[in-house]
Motif scaffolding. Structure first.
Motif, PDB file in Angstrom:
ATOM      1  N   VAL A 133     -26.936 -36.444   2.865  1.00  0.00           N
ATOM      2  CA  VAL A 133     -27.362 -35.120   3.353  1.00  0.00           C
ATOM      3  C   VAL A 133     -28.865 -35.208   3.608  1.00  0.00           C
ATOM      4  N   ASP A 152     -38.461 -33.859   5.217  1.00  0.00           N
ATOM      5  CA  ASP A 152     -37.727 -34.504   6.305  1.00  0.00           C
ATOM      6  C   ASP A 152     -38.301 -34.034   7.624  1.00  0.00           C
ATOM      7  N   GLU A 186     -24.636 -34.924  -5.814  1.00  0.00           N
ATOM      8  CA  GLU A 186     -26.092 -35.081  -5.732  1.00  0.00           C
ATOM      9  C   GLU A 186     -26.517 -36.432  -6.302  1.00  0.00           C
ATOM     10  N   LYS A 187     -27.158 -37.215  -5.485  1.00  0.00           N
ATOM     11  CA  LYS A 187     -27.777 -38.485  -5.863  1.00  0.00           C
ATOM     12  C   LYS A 187     -26.859 -39.361  -6.738  1.00  0.00           C
TER      13      LYS A 187
HETATM   14  C1  G1P Z   1     -32.990 -32.882  -1.677  1.00  0.00           C
HETATM   15  C2  G1P Z   1     -31.512 -32.572  -1.914  1.00  0.00           C
HETATM   16  C3  G1P Z   1     -30.658 -33.779  -1.550  1.00  0.00           C
HETATM   17  C4  G1P Z   1     -30.949 -34.187  -0.105  1.00  0.00           C
HETATM   18  C5  G1P Z   1     -32.443 -34.447   0.083  1.00  0.00           C
HETATM   19  C6  G1P Z   1     -32.755 -34.696   1.544  1.00  0.00           C
HETATM   20  O1  G1P Z   1     -33.403 -33.849  -2.591  1.00  0.00           O
HETATM   21  O2  G1P Z   1     -31.318 -32.217  -3.269  1.00  0.00           O
HETATM   22  O3  G1P Z   1     -29.303 -33.455  -1.682  1.00  0.00           O
HETATM   23  O4  G1P Z   1     -30.196 -35.336   0.211  1.00  0.00           O
HETATM   24  O5  G1P Z   1     -33.228 -33.340  -0.349  1.00  0.00           O
HETATM   25  O6  G1P Z   1     -34.094 -35.058   1.740  1.00  0.00           O
HETATM   26  P1  G1P Z   1     -34.966 -34.179  -2.897  1.00  0.00           P
HETATM   27  O7  G1P Z   1     -35.356 -35.214  -1.884  1.00  0.00           O
HETATM   28  O8  G1P Z   1     -35.708 -32.894  -2.751  1.00  0.00           O
HETATM   29  O9  G1P Z   1     -34.976 -34.714  -4.287  1.00  0.00           O
END
Ligand code: G1P
Length: 315
Positions: free
Chosen positions: A216, A145, A203-204
């Motif tokens: 998030v 991000d 989560e997701k």
């Molecule tokens: C991670 C977190 C998720 C968040 C996201 C943000 O997921 O587990 O909760 O919303 O980053 O970029 P990832 O993108 O690493 O699968």
């Protein structure tokens, strides 16, 4: 003590000084580029993506950054270290601009590295930081991000932590069809603009099970209480120890807030968004922008036109 980075505004005294940057992912979405190069080192214009993240932490007054890395991450360590031969060569040439560019990463903050060992998930990566962080609140910044450098999201989150204690997550409203890519927060008003109380986290989630459209995004200010929760958090989605699951437990106890971000964020972990980020930032650069924008206009004109002539759009 490291001198503040020239681009860092004078930061107010804060209780939070440490940032944790998980960088142990395999980067499979960018193979083969990431076969031997960490995805965090992919260039966004002329700086690796992870440097923007460390600059963001430094600009918010966090002068201690712990990278949680995995195998094949030597390039990250080298990038934030001195490069004596290169520095000597540039000094001899009197090339002060490039010399600064080479020295900047090592001057941003006091940078530390730890290895995650096993890729057991984001929650596990954060738990690996426990000994370094100690009993103080800390920030977590995810490398995929990229928050636009003109935004002050992290400072705002640190301010909310200072006033309300507990943990703070960054939230962004996303279209319902995208919520399954993120941790999703159930929220209620907290009596302050752009700040909400987080009552639950998942989560997701599938779109139909999402408690809201609040995703998030990868910025957190965490209370050290998260460590003891993470220690007993079982593997969740994808068989990984999820930070979201530990935060869900803290949210149930009423100690998690969200700052709703409405600014510019780029997801450099996604190929198409990565390309958009590079183009956008190149357009905005005073040294590259004017010429690049002019070329881009010609190029787009050609794409729209009946007969794209490649020779005309050569650099
Ligand atoms: C991670 C977190 C998720 C968040 C996201 C943000 O997921 O587990 O909760 O919303 O980053 O970029 P990832 O993108 O690493 O699968």
């Amino acid at each position: 003590m490291i001198a503040p980075h020239p681009s860092a505004p004078a930061a107010p005294a804060r209780t939070v000084r440490k940032a944790v940057v998980p960088a142990a992912g395999l980067g499979t979405r960018f193979l083969p580029a990431t076969k031997a190069t960490p995805k965090e080192m992919l260039p966004v214009v002329d700086k690796p993506a992870i440097q923007y993240v460390v600059e963001e932490a430094a600009a918010a007054g966090l002068d201690d950054v712990l990278m949680v890395t995995g195998r094949h991450k030597r390039a990250i360590e080298d990038h934030f270290d001195h490069a004596f031969e290169l520095e000597q060569a540039l000094t001899a040439k009197g090339d002060t601009v490039r010399l600064d560019a080479v020295r900047d990463p090592a001057r941003l903050a006091s940078i530390h590295h730890i290895r995650q060992g096993e890729p057991l998930g984001l929650g596990h990566a954060v738990l690996c930081a426990r000994r370094h962080v100690g009993d103080q609140p800390f920030a977590v910044l995810l490398g995929d991000d990229l928050i636009d450098p003109r935004e002050t999201l992290l400072s705002r989150m640190l301010g909310v932590r200072d006033r309300r204690l507990g943990s703070v997550v960054a939230l962004m409203e996303v279209p319902p069809e995208q919520i399954h890519r993120y941790g999703c927060a159930a929220v209620e008003p907290a009596g302050e603009e752009d700040v909400v109380r987080v009552t639950g986290l998942v989560e997701k989630p599938a779109r139909q099970h999402a408690p809201s459209r609040y995703a998030v995004i990868g910025r957190y200010v965490l209370d050290p209480a998260v460590f003891s929760v993470l220690e007993r958090t079982p593997p969740g989605r994808g068989g990984e120890i999820q930070l979201t699951d530990a935060l869900q437990e803290l949210a149930a106890g009423g100690t998690v807030h969200g700052v709703v971000f409405k600014g510019l964020r780029h997801d450099t972990g996604d190929k198409a968004d990565y390309l958009r980020t590079v183009v956008r930032l190149a357009c905005e650069r005073p040294d590259l922008g004017p010429e690049f924008v002019a070329w881009l206009r010609r190029f787009l004109g050609e794409l729209d036109g009946a007969r794209p002539g490649r020779r005309d759009v050569a650099a």
